[in-house]
Design an enzyme around this catalytic site. Structure first.
Site, mmCIF file in Angstrom:
data_model
loop_
_atom_site.group_PDB
_atom_site.id
_atom_site.type_symbol
_atom_site.label_atom_id
_atom_site.label_comp_id
_atom_site.label_asym_id
_atom_site.label_seq_id
_atom_site.Cartn_x
_atom_site.Cartn_y
_atom_site.Cartn_z
ATOM 1 N NE ARG A 176 8.178 36.327 3.249
ATOM 2 C CZ ARG A 176 7.297 35.787 3.557
ATOM 3 N NH1 ARG A 176 6.878 34.846 4.205
ATOM 4 N NH2 ARG A 176 6.219 36.923 3.641
ATOM 5 C CG ASP A 209 6.626 28.548 5.755
ATOM 6 O OD1 ASP A 209 6.575 28.964 6.780
ATOM 7 O OD2 ASP A 209 6.484 28.885 4.616
ATOM 8 C CG ASP A 213 8.957 32.233 4.767
ATOM 9 O OD1 ASP A 213 8.680 32.222 5.804
ATOM 10 O OD2 ASP A 213 8.022 31.709 3.853
ATOM 11 N NE ARG A 258 9.811 36.909 7.580
ATOM 12 C CZ ARG A 258 8.847 35.916 7.472
ATOM 13 N NH1 ARG A 258 9.417 34.524 7.480
ATOM 14 N NH2 ARG A 258 7.533 35.974 7.613
#
Length: 166
Positions: free
Chosen positions: A99, A104, A102, A89
């Site tokens: 990307r 989150d 990712d 990343r």
């Protein structure tokens, strides 16, 4: 008392649209399960979804993992960023751009934060079909404070282009 006895549920969104996205996400789920005091309780189906925010990029593959973790929110955030970095990343790219991986942190049971590094629950859960569709696979009755349940929120967003992979 074991570490997991003091653990809480956490929900992590996974996304990728560069490289071998499906393979990258599967590896990330494995890596999540290797975190100290953490186990993967469930993982959603994988979804092909249109890009959000910046549209001139490849579609994403998205999923959500439900974890049981003894890590604090900030410890988990740091671990997520380390997994992203190991997957290549690049955090110097444009916001909402392409990307390799990712991760989150969406929600941790019993935790509300509003800080410079981390806001919980994630402030845009209710807007994003690419989060809500996989989150509904693992926690449809999860209450997003002030918004409603995941199942209710999913009915309010446009899911056009969000397709579960076989």
């Amino acid at each position: 008392m074991s570490a997991l006895a003091a653990a809480r549920d956490a929900y992590v969104a996974l996304g990728s649209n560069l490289g071998h996205s499906l393979q990258t996400l599967r590896q990330a789920v494995t890596d999540l399960g290797r975190l100290p005091g953490t186990e993967v309780v469930a993982c959603s189906r994988f979804y092909r979804t249109p890009p959000w925010g910046v549209h001139d990029q490849p579609d994403f593959i998205n999923a959500v993992a439900r974890l049981r973790t003894a890590l604090s929110p900030h410890e988990l955030l740091d671990a997520l960023m380390a997994i992203e970095a190991a997957a290549g990343r690049d955090r110097n790219g444009r916001r909402w751009g392409p990307r390799t991986l990712d991760l989150d942190l969406l929600h941790m049971d019993g935790v509300t934060l509003d800080g410079p590094r981390l806001t919980l629950p994630h402030p845009r859960i209710h807007e994003r079909a690419f989060v809500l569709a996989p989150l509904a696979d693992v926690a449809p009755q999860l209450e997003v404070p002030g918004q409603g349940t995941v199942a209710q929120l999913l009915q309010r967003v446009d899911c056009a282009g969000c397709t579960a992979l076989a």
